[in-house]
Motif scaffolding. Sequence first.
Motif, mmCIF file in Angstrom:
data_model
loop_
_atom_site.group_PDB
_atom_site.id
_atom_site.type_symbol
_atom_site.label_atom_id
_atom_site.label_comp_id
_atom_site.label_asym_id
_atom_site.label_seq_id
_atom_site.Cartn_x
_atom_site.Cartn_y
_atom_site.Cartn_z
ATOM 1 N N ARG A 120 0.778 -1.190 0.260
ATOM 2 C CA ARG A 120 -0.080 -0.013 -0.047
ATOM 3 C C ARG A 120 0.897 1.494 -0.079
ATOM 4 N NH1 ARG A 120 -4.729 0.000 4.230
ATOM 5 N NH2 ARG A 120 -4.849 2.031 3.168
ATOM 6 N N VAL A 121 0.403 2.159 -0.644
ATOM 7 C CA VAL A 121 1.146 3.632 -0.817
ATOM 8 C C VAL A 121 1.222 4.071 0.530
ATOM 9 C CG1 VAL A 121 1.233 5.792 -1.497
ATOM 10 C CG2 VAL A 121 0.476 3.970 -3.084
ATOM 11 N N THR A 122 -0.076 4.040 1.535
ATOM 12 C CA THR A 122 0.251 4.601 2.918
ATOM 13 C C THR A 122 0.076 3.355 3.733
ATOM 14 O OG1 THR A 122 -1.474 6.240 2.195
ATOM 15 C CG2 THR A 122 -1.326 5.916 4.562
ATOM 16 N N LEU A 123 1.253 3.099 4.718
ATOM 17 C CA LEU A 123 1.580 1.794 5.241
ATOM 18 C C LEU A 123 1.167 2.251 6.914
ATOM 19 C CD1 LEU A 123 5.062 1.116 3.862
ATOM 20 C CD2 LEU A 123 2.850 0.198 3.508
ATOM 21 N N PRO A 124 0.912 1.104 7.632
ATOM 22 C CA PRO A 124 0.558 1.507 8.775
ATOM 23 C C PRO A 124 1.736 1.722 9.739
ATOM 24 C CG PRO A 124 0.725 -0.961 8.367
ATOM 25 C CD PRO A 124 0.762 -0.326 7.090
ATOM 26 N N ILE A 125 2.725 1.376 9.278
ATOM 27 C CA ILE A 125 3.949 1.711 10.115
ATOM 28 C C ILE A 125 5.044 2.138 9.236
ATOM 29 C CG2 ILE A 125 5.964 0.979 11.519
ATOM 30 C CD1 ILE A 125 4.205 -0.884 12.667
ATOM 31 N N HIS A 126 5.790 3.324 9.211
ATOM 32 C CA HIS A 126 7.024 3.768 8.483
ATOM 33 C C HIS A 126 8.241 3.587 9.442
ATOM 34 C CE1 HIS A 126 4.848 5.306 4.945
ATOM 35 N NE2 HIS A 126 3.975 5.294 6.003
ATOM 36 N N LEU A 167 5.004 4.433 15.830
ATOM 37 C CA LEU A 167 5.943 3.549 16.698
ATOM 38 C C LEU A 167 7.598 3.237 16.202
ATOM 39 C CD1 LEU A 167 6.158 1.807 19.302
ATOM 40 C CD2 LEU A 167 5.214 -0.054 18.162
ATOM 41 N N GLY A 168 7.409 3.005 14.904
ATOM 42 C CA GLY A 168 8.601 2.717 14.030
ATOM 43 C C GLY A 168 9.745 3.783 14.661
ATOM 44 N N PRO A 169 9.492 4.844 14.207
ATOM 45 C CA PRO A 169 10.778 6.015 14.697
ATOM 46 C C PRO A 169 11.075 6.120 16.098
ATOM 47 C CG PRO A 169 9.045 6.887 13.183
ATOM 48 C CD PRO A 169 8.481 5.711 13.781
#
Length: 294
Positions: free
Chosen positions: A71-77, A91-93
Amino acid sequence: MSEERGKRATILATLRSRISDGEYRPGSHLPPQRTLADEFDVSRDTIQRVLEELKTEGWIESRQGSGSKVRVTLPIHVTTQMKVPPGRIALGPFVARVFAQPVVELDVFTFTSESLDTQVRVQADAIRNGQIRAPERIEMRILLPSESTELPYPRARVPVDSTADVKELDRILQARTREIIRRHTSSLRDALRNLKTDGLVPDVTVSVREVPLVPTHKLYLRRGAEGLIGPYKIVERTILVDDDTEIDAWDVLGLGSTLIRHVQDDGDPNATGSVFMQSWQDWFDSCWHRYEPS
């Protein structure tokens, strides 16, 4: 059956990590199912189940005959900061900043630890690949709802005039959720402890305690520095269980939640961030010691 679930969990974590790391970029296609089945030495049916779960979580979209696309817009980057309102963060960063410290100290109160497992594995892989410096020590404390505590979600959603056995459907959903909790807790434990076993991080401690509470919000505390808190999103969705039965249910999703960030202000203990950090750290510590195994 448990071996099959274990394989699916491993494949699911691997694909999430590849998407988070940008190996499979937004808008790009995943490898064909046959290719993935050959890579992981599993059946295409297993891959289909994994892809269905990725789709449910919002990582991919798929259409008949055109394969699965990120997806172009992900749940987590993880590699790119998400565009979120001021004071909010994904959460990722946050986890990336935690693991950028010489000493990793993280306290967590969560429902299933699924989101945390995904991000911890991303950082563990980065340490193994030499992408980030290995910390000197990792200490993680996790509070989870106890086995004896009845979970308020997921719950079967059936019409009033349905003849379905709602209690049995709820029992199946609860058992599935408990298995998810055990699977992801074990997964992140192994990911971190293996760093010590393989000589990459000298000191690793991952402690888990059960409390008779079910979180409505997820809580992450980098001790003395910053904290994140955010509500679980209540959703209506169809859950596929192991015997291929589909159950319409009310559930909560935490993966990809946008969280409120508070930062400790060492110069002003009365600042909003400082008060938040201290109050939640005190609460976590009191729960941790109150429910210490006897």
